[in-house]
Design an enzyme around this catalytic site. Structure first.
Site, PDB file in Angstrom:
ATOM      1  N   TRP A 134       0.843  -1.181   0.000  1.00  0.00           N
ATOM      2  CA  TRP A 134       0.000   0.000   0.000  1.00  0.00           C
ATOM      3  C   TRP A 134       0.886   1.241   0.000  1.00  0.00           C
ATOM      4  O   TRP A 134       1.854   1.323   0.768  1.00  0.00           O
ATOM      5  CB  TRP A 134      -0.892  -0.027   1.233  1.00  0.00           C
ATOM      6  CG  TRP A 134      -1.793   1.158   1.384  1.00  0.00           C
ATOM      7  CD1 TRP A 134      -2.565   1.743   0.407  1.00  0.00           C
ATOM      8  CD2 TRP A 134      -2.043   1.886   2.580  1.00  0.00           C
ATOM      9  NE1 TRP A 134      -3.274   2.787   0.930  1.00  0.00           N
ATOM     10  CE2 TRP A 134      -2.985   2.900   2.267  1.00  0.00           C
ATOM     11  CE3 TRP A 134      -1.580   1.799   3.892  1.00  0.00           C
ATOM     12  CZ2 TRP A 134      -3.460   3.805   3.206  1.00  0.00           C
ATOM     13  CZ3 TRP A 134      -2.052   2.696   4.828  1.00  0.00           C
ATOM     14  CH2 TRP A 134      -2.982   3.696   4.485  1.00  0.00           C
ATOM     15  N   ASP A 215      -0.910  -5.624   9.281  1.00  0.00           N
ATOM     16  CA  ASP A 215      -1.882  -4.650   8.835  1.00  0.00           C
ATOM     17  C   ASP A 215      -3.146  -5.445   8.519  1.00  0.00           C
ATOM     18  O   ASP A 215      -3.179  -6.207   7.552  1.00  0.00           O
ATOM     19  CB  ASP A 215      -1.378  -3.901   7.602  1.00  0.00           C
ATOM     20  CG  ASP A 215      -2.300  -2.748   7.220  1.00  0.00           C
ATOM     21  OD1 ASP A 215      -1.903  -1.911   6.399  1.00  0.00           O
ATOM     22  OD2 ASP A 215      -3.440  -2.682   7.742  1.00  0.00           O
ATOM     23  N   LYS A 251     -13.373  -0.772   5.848  1.00  0.00           N
ATOM     24  CA  LYS A 251     -13.984  -1.560   4.786  1.00  0.00           C
ATOM     25  C   LYS A 251     -15.007  -2.539   5.325  1.00  0.00           C
ATOM     26  O   LYS A 251     -16.116  -2.635   4.797  1.00  0.00           O
ATOM     27  CB  LYS A 251     -12.911  -2.365   4.023  1.00  0.00           C
ATOM     28  CG  LYS A 251     -12.028  -1.529   3.135  1.00  0.00           C
ATOM     29  CD  LYS A 251     -10.950  -0.826   3.893  1.00  0.00           C
ATOM     30  CE  LYS A 251      -9.917  -0.197   3.000  1.00  0.00           C
ATOM     31  NZ  LYS A 251      -9.018   0.673   3.779  1.00  0.00           N
TER      32      LYS A 251
END
Lengths: 405, 429
Positions: A134, A215, A251
């Site tokens: 990312w 993560d 999300k």
């Protein structure tokens, strides 16, 4: 009067934003933006989960609620429930009081607080992230004072995991280095290790004394099953070692803009937890004093009410299933067109994104000729596709691959 | 306890470990052996002690959050209404990195004026921030990145977190005289001397109104003189405005210091917070703005501020910003807000008067003029740490040891008790 800042130059434009602006300014009625990281419904609209709406209403109607500062570590109930979600209801680490969890500003904030804490207290100042990872990972850690190195991860030839390369690079990392591992639904590639591969990764990490920093931004979103998506993290926690975990509800609960997440540090003892927690709070206070309340309240309301929780898991599975379905449809559409190449990676990859394997030239071609926008590295948001738009994308990919090398 | 935990963990690992060699030994010892417990935060420690006190008479005048006359936290009516309108309608998508444009626009009007030429000319680089703390921190990071050799001048005393913020941003700190203990007012000549002696082009942190912790503000005339001296020295003024509307009850009046500097041509920076004046403490909503030479520079500076925000939290939280823009964007709700802010400020001003009068009626040998001269949430009482300790141990009254009283915690119900206690510990001074 002279400005103190007249020599400042504009910041480089974020590449994802460049794509976003291009898509925004495209007036074509068939334009399709597959560059963002937010889930879209079959109608192409953002989705607020029913469970979230219910929680919202409950909170708005509760006149007993005030808007006071949260403590530095956030909402206590939220912290406990979040930790349980990733570590498991029966987590021995939690039962032994070896876990400290603090509410943070979504995944980004959790990573940053963790990074600042590590910069103060870890001996090694080098952090390893996957190649690719990312875009914000290197920013976060270098701002905290780390030098960022990469371990091999994505194999462009197979569009899958370069497992051998990954193990080699982790094996060669200096003892005490920190390793960022994405718990599931790798961003941007969609390529996840299997559980067997995770076990081998764990062995290398532990035997080399590397500190894992997970993560965990897509729990429940990858397979549709919250427990399954937590397996990699739990494997590490269950071996008794320490780790950090950045958690996000952006999300999986659709709470993107509310900035709600948590940083968990699993330690070897309760005594260590106390000291670590007090030091974490020292990082938080001069950054933003205490975290925002609203998102935490919504998450807590849902997680602690078994009806709402069950409704949520159903909706979450619905989102994950829709994404599976889109992957399948896209793969079939490409096969039906006889598009050259192996497109099985689209169904092998998992989560919101797919690394298509398209190069920048092809990506720009698709944007220009088909008004479909994806990242220049070939990442598409499968979550942004619908049954109606799959054929449009398949046509575009087919054209790009056959007309542009 | 640690040994028992080790044993449990050992057996747990043996049970759950899969086949294959694992380095058991290394994973036993902690990475964090050398981590020391952090020093306790003085302000939060006061609240903790208060909560733990079983006495029915206890009074908390420690923390800086507004309380109504029953000592209860307040959610403003305009906020409740805004929330009712928001619930069920928002998509909760990410805000842009710079935050809610609508919220920022309304917020700039409050600080710079509804018809500010700077807003019209788009000369202000502004981003939504995590309340005042977040705005100060973003500015400190910005200062570090783009003026790496600079220092920040901080008043003595100031909110303790100011020191933490600039320290964590790695900007060296200097102090300037501010509070005058003898007069319990402003050390104006000391302040002006320090401003004069600072090297040209120094960065100063100023409290726009309702100074925390002293409640001591410069007069309008003094602000004008400070501004003139800043001009002569080419200093940069960064205003922390956490109490606009809360000080006098009139947001326009409370922004006077900023307006003076703007009139005089300074290119300032401002941190704004809605924690107190809208009671949105836990929502963490505020704004950082930097006045630039022109629109082009404002765009540039804004892009750099966003670059600093991205690795901190990516984009700011939505809910608080929605509340603010709903209220400020609706003339009726905004009118209601202004009324409610005035009510809060008036209640505090009223309590100041009552406290002072009560002390005078009790025949205190000391002067309590400063209680009504000071402004905003706090009163720097002049009590010594020992006297504060006595208030706590003998009267269950909680405040920070610097003698700072949160006037927002004073009510008609406890002001008599408070005055009496203060009188008792000070009457032999």
């Amino acid at each position: 009067m002279d400005s103190s800042f007249s020599s400042i130059v504009p910041a480089p434009q974020d590449p994802i934003l460049t794509v976003y602006f291009a898509s925004r300014d495209d007036l074509s009625p068939v334009k399709l933006n597959l560059s963002g990281g937010s889930y879209r419904s079959e109608e192409g609209k953002p989705l607020v989960l029913q469970a979230v709406r219910r929680a919202e209403q409950q909170l708005a109607n509760d006149m007993s609620r005030d808007k006071e500062y949260l403590p530095l570590d956030g909402l206590a109930e939220f912290n406990k429930l979040s930790a349980k979600l990733i570590l498991g209801d029966d987590s021995s680490a939690m039962k032994e009081n070896r876990v400290v969890t603090i509410q943070c500003l979504s995944g980004t904030g959790s990573l940053r607080i963790g990074a600042e804490f590590l910069a103060k207290h870890n001996q090694e100042r080098v952090i390893f992230v996957s190649n690719p990872t990312w875009g914000n990972h290197p920013n976060i850690f270098s701002l905290a004072g780390f030098s960022v190195e990469y371990y091999r991860y994505y194999d462009p030839k197979t569009r899958g995991l370069d497992f051998k390369g990954m193990l080699e690079d982790l094996g060669a990392a200096p003892s005490g280095a920190i390793v960022v591992l994405q718990a599931c639904a790798h961003n941007p590639t969609g390529v996840d290790p299997t559980l067997k591969q995770w076990e081998q990764i764990r062995q290398v990490v532990r035997s080399k004394s590397l500190l894992p920093f997970f993560d965990n931004a897509y729990q429940g979103f990858a397979s549709g099953d919250l427990e399954l998506d937590a397996q990699a993290v739990r494997m590490f926690v269950n071996d008794g070692g320490e780790c950090l975990i950045a958690q996000s509800f952006a999300k999986n609960m659709g709470l993107y803009g509310e900035r709600i997440g948590a940083l968990t540090i699993v330690c070897t003892s309760e005594d260590v937890v106390r000291k670590v927690k007090s030091q974490l709070l020292l990082v938080v206070r001069p950054m933003y004093l205490s975290p925002p309340i609203h998102g935490a309240s919504i998450v807590t309301t849902i997680l602690k009410n078994s009806d709402m929780y069950n409704d949520w898991t159903v909706e979450l599975k619905g989102m994950a299933n829709r994404i599976f379905s889109m992957r399948k449809q896209l793969n079939e559409a490409l096969q039906a067109r006889g598009t050259p190449g192996d497109w099985s990676h689209i169904i092998k990859q998992i989560g919101m994104f797919s690394f298509t394997g398209l190069n920048e030239k092809q990506v720009r071609f698709i944007a220009k000729e088909y008004h479909i926008y994806m990242n220049y590295d070939g990442r598409v948001s499968i979550a942004g596709l619908s049954s109606k738009t799959v054929s449009q994308l398949a046509d575009a990919i087919h054209a790009a691959v056959t007309r542009m090398a | 306890m640690a040994a028992m935990a080790m044993t449990i963990r050992n057996s747990a690992s043996r049970r759950t470990m899969t086949s294959g060699p694992i380095s058991g030994l290394r994973s036993m010892s902690s990475w964090w052996k050398n981590v020391e417990p952090a020093p306790k935060d003085p302000i939060l420690g006061v609240t903790e002690a208060f909560l733990a006190d079983p006495s029915p008479e206890k009074v908390n005048v420690g923390v800086g959050a507004y309380r109504d006359d029953n000592g209860k936290p307040v959610v403003l009516e305009c906020v409740r209404e805004a929330e009712r309108r928001i619930a069920g309608t928002s998509f909760m998508e990410y805000l842009p990195m710079g935050g809610s444009v609508k919220m920022v626009d309304e917020t700039l009007k409050l600080a710079y004026g509804n018809n500010s030429e700077f807003i019209k000319d788009k000369r202000i680089a502004a981003v939504q921030s995590l309340s005042g703390t977040g705005a100060c921190r973003l500015f400190a990071d910005f200062q570090k990145r783009f003026r790496p050799g600079s220092e920040i001048y901080i008043p003595v005393p100031t909110w303790s977190n100011h020191h933490n913020i600039w320290r964590d941003a790695q900007v060296p700190q200097k102090t300037y005289h501010y509070y005058h203990p003898e007069t319990k007012g402003l050390d104006f000549s000391g302040l002006m001397d320090d401003v004069k002696n600072a090297p040209e082009g120094s960065f100063f942190l100023l409290h726009a109104c309702a100074h925390n912790p002293t409640g001591v503000d410069p007069t309008e005339e003094q602000w004008r003189e400070i501004s003139q001296l800043f001009k002569a020295k080419n200093h940069f003024a960064f205003f922390d405005m956490a109490y606009q509307g809360f000080a006098s009850g009139d947001p326009k009046r409370d922004a006077k210091s900023i307006r003076i500097f703007l009139e005089d041509g300074h290119h300032i920076g401002i941190s704004q917070s809605y924690a107190k004046n809208m009671g949105l403490y836990g929502q963490r909503v505020g704004c950082l703005s930097v006045l630039c030479e022109d629109e082009k520079q404002a765009v540039t500076v804004k892009s750099q501020l966003q670059q600093l925000a991205r690795p901190m939290y990516s984009n700011p939280p939505l809910h608080g910003a929605q509340i603010v823009s709903t209220i400020l964007g609706d003339p009726q709700l905004k009118g209601l807000w202004l009324k409610e802010v005035k009510t809060m400020a008036d209640r505090i001003i009223g309590m100041r008067t009552t406290l002072r009068e009560s002390l005078e009626k009790l025949g205190s040998p000391l002067s309590w003029e400063h209680v009504t001269k000071q402004i905003g949430m706090f009163c720097y009482s002049g009590l010594t740490p020992e006297q504060v300790d006595r208030l706590t141990s003998e009267y269950h009254i909680y405040m920070t040891r610097n003698g700072r009283i949160s006037m927002a915690g004073v009510t008609t119900g406890n002001v008599g008790y408070l005055a009496n206690a203060i009188h008792e510990v000070t009457k032999s001074s």
